[in-house]
Motif scaffolding. Structure first.
Motif, PDB file in Angstrom:
ATOM      1  N   GLY A  70       0.831  -1.199   0.000  1.00  0.00           N
ATOM      2  CA  GLY A  70       0.000   0.000   0.000  1.00  0.00           C
ATOM      3  C   GLY A  70       0.864   1.246   0.000  1.00  0.00           C
ATOM      4  O   GLY A  70       1.732   1.409  -0.835  1.00  0.00           O
ATOM      5  N   GLY A  71       0.673   2.101   0.984  1.00  0.00           N
ATOM      6  CA  GLY A  71       1.461   3.323   1.098  1.00  0.00           C
ATOM      7  C   GLY A  71       2.670   3.170   1.995  1.00  0.00           C
ATOM      8  O   GLY A  71       3.184   4.154   2.517  1.00  0.00           O
ATOM      9  N   LYS A  72       3.122   1.926   2.189  1.00  0.00           N
ATOM     10  CA  LYS A  72       4.262   1.677   3.071  1.00  0.00           C
ATOM     11  C   LYS A  72       5.334   0.877   2.342  1.00  0.00           C
ATOM     12  O   LYS A  72       5.036   0.084   1.460  1.00  0.00           O
ATOM     13  CB  LYS A  72       3.825   0.861   4.301  1.00  0.00           C
ATOM     14  CG  LYS A  72       2.793   1.518   5.164  1.00  0.00           C
ATOM     15  CD  LYS A  72       2.411   0.622   6.311  1.00  0.00           C
ATOM     16  CE  LYS A  72       1.519  -0.483   5.790  1.00  0.00           C
ATOM     17  NZ  LYS A  72       0.953  -1.325   6.836  1.00  0.00           N
ATOM     18  N   ALA A  73       6.565   1.103   2.762  1.00  0.00           N
ATOM     19  CA  ALA A  73       7.680   0.253   2.348  1.00  0.00           C
ATOM     20  C   ALA A  73       7.986  -0.652   3.536  1.00  0.00           C
ATOM     21  O   ALA A  73       8.101  -0.181   4.666  1.00  0.00           O
ATOM     22  CB  ALA A  73       8.899   1.091   1.997  1.00  0.00           C
ATOM     23  N   VAL A  74       8.084  -1.940   3.276  1.00  0.00           N
ATOM     24  CA  VAL A  74       8.353  -2.913   4.337  1.00  0.00           C
ATOM     25  C   VAL A  74       9.724  -3.521   4.072  1.00  0.00           C
ATOM     26  O   VAL A  74       9.983  -4.037   2.982  1.00  0.00           O
ATOM     27  CB  VAL A  74       7.268  -4.010   4.379  1.00  0.00           C
ATOM     28  CG1 VAL A  74       7.553  -4.989   5.502  1.00  0.00           C
ATOM     29  CG2 VAL A  74       5.881  -3.395   4.528  1.00  0.00           C
ATOM     30  N   PHE A  75      10.586  -3.441   5.067  1.00  0.00           N
ATOM     31  CA  PHE A  75      11.954  -3.943   4.953  1.00  0.00           C
ATOM     32  C   PHE A  75      12.206  -5.028   5.978  1.00  0.00           C
ATOM     33  O   PHE A  75      11.708  -4.949   7.101  1.00  0.00           O
ATOM     34  CB  PHE A  75      12.971  -2.814   5.187  1.00  0.00           C
ATOM     35  CG  PHE A  75      12.837  -1.677   4.231  1.00  0.00           C
ATOM     36  CD1 PHE A  75      13.390  -1.760   2.963  1.00  0.00           C
ATOM     37  CD2 PHE A  75      12.164  -0.534   4.586  1.00  0.00           C
ATOM     38  CE1 PHE A  75      13.263  -0.714   2.063  1.00  0.00           C
ATOM     39  CE2 PHE A  75      12.026   0.516   3.703  1.00  0.00           C
ATOM     40  CZ  PHE A  75      12.579   0.419   2.439  1.00  0.00           C
ATOM     41  N   VAL A  76      12.996  -6.001   5.590  1.00  0.00           N
ATOM     42  CA  VAL A  76      13.506  -6.985   6.540  1.00  0.00           C
ATOM     43  C   VAL A  76      14.965  -6.634   6.762  1.00  0.00           C
ATOM     44  O   VAL A  76      15.763  -6.635   5.821  1.00  0.00           O
ATOM     45  CB  VAL A  76      13.349  -8.427   6.024  1.00  0.00           C
ATOM     46  CG1 VAL A  76      13.985  -9.408   6.995  1.00  0.00           C
ATOM     47  CG2 VAL A  76      11.877  -8.755   5.816  1.00  0.00           C
ATOM     48  N   LEU A  77      15.288  -6.274   8.011  1.00  0.00           N
ATOM     49  CA  LEU A  77      16.642  -5.899   8.373  1.00  0.00           C
ATOM     50  C   LEU A  77      17.299  -7.026   9.167  1.00  0.00           C
ATOM     51  O   LEU A  77      16.648  -7.670   9.983  1.00  0.00           O
ATOM     52  CB  LEU A  77      16.646  -4.640   9.255  1.00  0.00           C
ATOM     53  CG  LEU A  77      15.991  -3.383   8.708  1.00  0.00           C
ATOM     54  CD1 LEU A  77      16.116  -2.248   9.722  1.00  0.00           C
ATOM     55  CD2 LEU A  77      16.596  -2.973   7.384  1.00  0.00           C
ATOM     56  N   LEU A  78      18.564  -7.240   8.908  1.00  0.00           N
ATOM     57  CA  LEU A  78      19.379  -8.120   9.736  1.00  0.00           C
ATOM     58  C   LEU A  78      20.293  -7.222  10.553  1.00  0.00           C
ATOM     59  O   LEU A  78      21.091  -6.465   9.987  1.00  0.00           O
ATOM     60  CB  LEU A  78      20.215  -9.074   8.887  1.00  0.00           C
ATOM     61  CG  LEU A  78      19.482 -10.213   8.201  1.00  0.00           C
ATOM     62  CD1 LEU A  78      20.441 -10.992   7.307  1.00  0.00           C
ATOM     63  CD2 LEU A  78      18.864 -11.138   9.224  1.00  0.00           C
ATOM     64  N   ILE A  79      20.159  -7.292  11.864  1.00  0.00           N
ATOM     65  CA  ILE A  79      20.979  -6.488  12.763  1.00  0.00           C
ATOM     66  C   ILE A  79      21.746  -7.453  13.646  1.00  0.00           C
ATOM     67  O   ILE A  79      21.158  -8.130  14.492  1.00  0.00           O
ATOM     68  CB  ILE A  79      20.117  -5.530  13.604  1.00  0.00           C
ATOM     69  CG1 ILE A  79      19.327  -4.595  12.683  1.00  0.00           C
ATOM     70  CG2 ILE A  79      20.979  -4.754  14.593  1.00  0.00           C
ATOM     71  CD1 ILE A  79      18.308  -3.745  13.378  1.00  0.00           C
ATOM     72  N   ASN A  80      23.047  -7.533  13.392  1.00  0.00           N
ATOM     73  CA  ASN A  80      23.893  -8.488  14.116  1.00  0.00           C
ATOM     74  C   ASN A  80      23.266  -9.884  14.120  1.00  0.00           C
ATOM     75  O   ASN A  80      23.148 -10.537  15.148  1.00  0.00           O
ATOM     76  CB  ASN A  80      24.178  -7.989  15.532  1.00  0.00           C
ATOM     77  CG  ASN A  80      24.979  -6.713  15.520  1.00  0.00           C
ATOM     78  OD1 ASN A  80      25.831  -6.513  14.656  1.00  0.00           O
ATOM     79  ND2 ASN A  80      24.707  -5.831  16.456  1.00  0.00           N
ATOM     80  N   ASN A  81      22.827 -10.299  12.933  1.00  0.00           N
ATOM     81  CA  ASN A  81      22.243 -11.619  12.670  1.00  0.00           C
ATOM     82  C   ASN A  81      20.879 -11.841  13.311  1.00  0.00           C
ATOM     83  O   ASN A  81      20.405 -12.968  13.354  1.00  0.00           O
ATOM     84  CB  ASN A  81      23.201 -12.742  13.060  1.00  0.00           C
ATOM     85  CG  ASN A  81      24.427 -12.748  12.182  1.00  0.00           C
ATOM     86  OD1 ASN A  81      24.331 -12.492  10.981  1.00  0.00           O
ATOM     87  ND2 ASN A  81      25.575 -13.008  12.765  1.00  0.00           N
ATOM     88  N   ARG A  82      20.240 -10.792  13.791  1.00  0.00           N
ATOM     89  CA  ARG A  82      18.849 -10.880  14.265  1.00  0.00           C
ATOM     90  C   ARG A  82      17.968 -10.209  13.223  1.00  0.00           C
ATOM     91  O   ARG A  82      18.256  -9.103  12.767  1.00  0.00           O
ATOM     92  CB  ARG A  82      18.674 -10.196  15.613  1.00  0.00           C
ATOM     93  CG  ARG A  82      19.331 -10.943  16.747  1.00  0.00           C
ATOM     94  CD  ARG A  82      19.168 -10.232  18.068  1.00  0.00           C
ATOM     95  NE  ARG A  82      17.770 -10.115  18.465  1.00  0.00           N
ATOM     96  CZ  ARG A  82      17.383  -9.442  19.547  1.00  0.00           C
ATOM     97  NH1 ARG A  82      18.266  -8.824  20.309  1.00  0.00           N
ATOM     98  NH2 ARG A  82      16.111  -9.376  19.860  1.00  0.00           N
TER      99      ARG A  82
END
Length: 90
Positions: A70-82
């Protein structure tokens, strides 16, 4: 004793979301800070590129994927393998 500052997962997550949410060039002290996510008509691949550019200097942070919802960008982030999913309103 080590002088380095160790940030918690949530502090790094917050800093990452702030960088993604801030329009690139709008932060006075550092014109390279932020992202170009609010450029009109970006594809998911272009969003991914903008996010990776915005977080390039963040140690331990990697943008795994991006999608439009929709009106959002959805990101999957890896932060120190989490792994964490974040949404940014466009």
């Amino acid at each position: 004793m080590d002088n380095r500052v160790l940030l918690s997962f949530y502090e790094i997550l917050l800093a990452s979301v702030m960088a993604l949410h801030t329009d690139r060039g709008r932060f006075y002290p550092n014109k390279d800070y932020g992202s170009g996510l609010r450029s009109s008509g970006l594809s998911a691949e272009e969003l991914l590129g903008c996010a990776r550019q915005a977080l390039y200097d963040f140690d331990g942070v990697y943008v795994k994927s991006a999608r439009l919802d929709g009106g959002k960008a959805v990101f999957v982030l890896l932060i120190n393998n989490r792994e964490k999913e974040v949404e940014i309103s466009l």
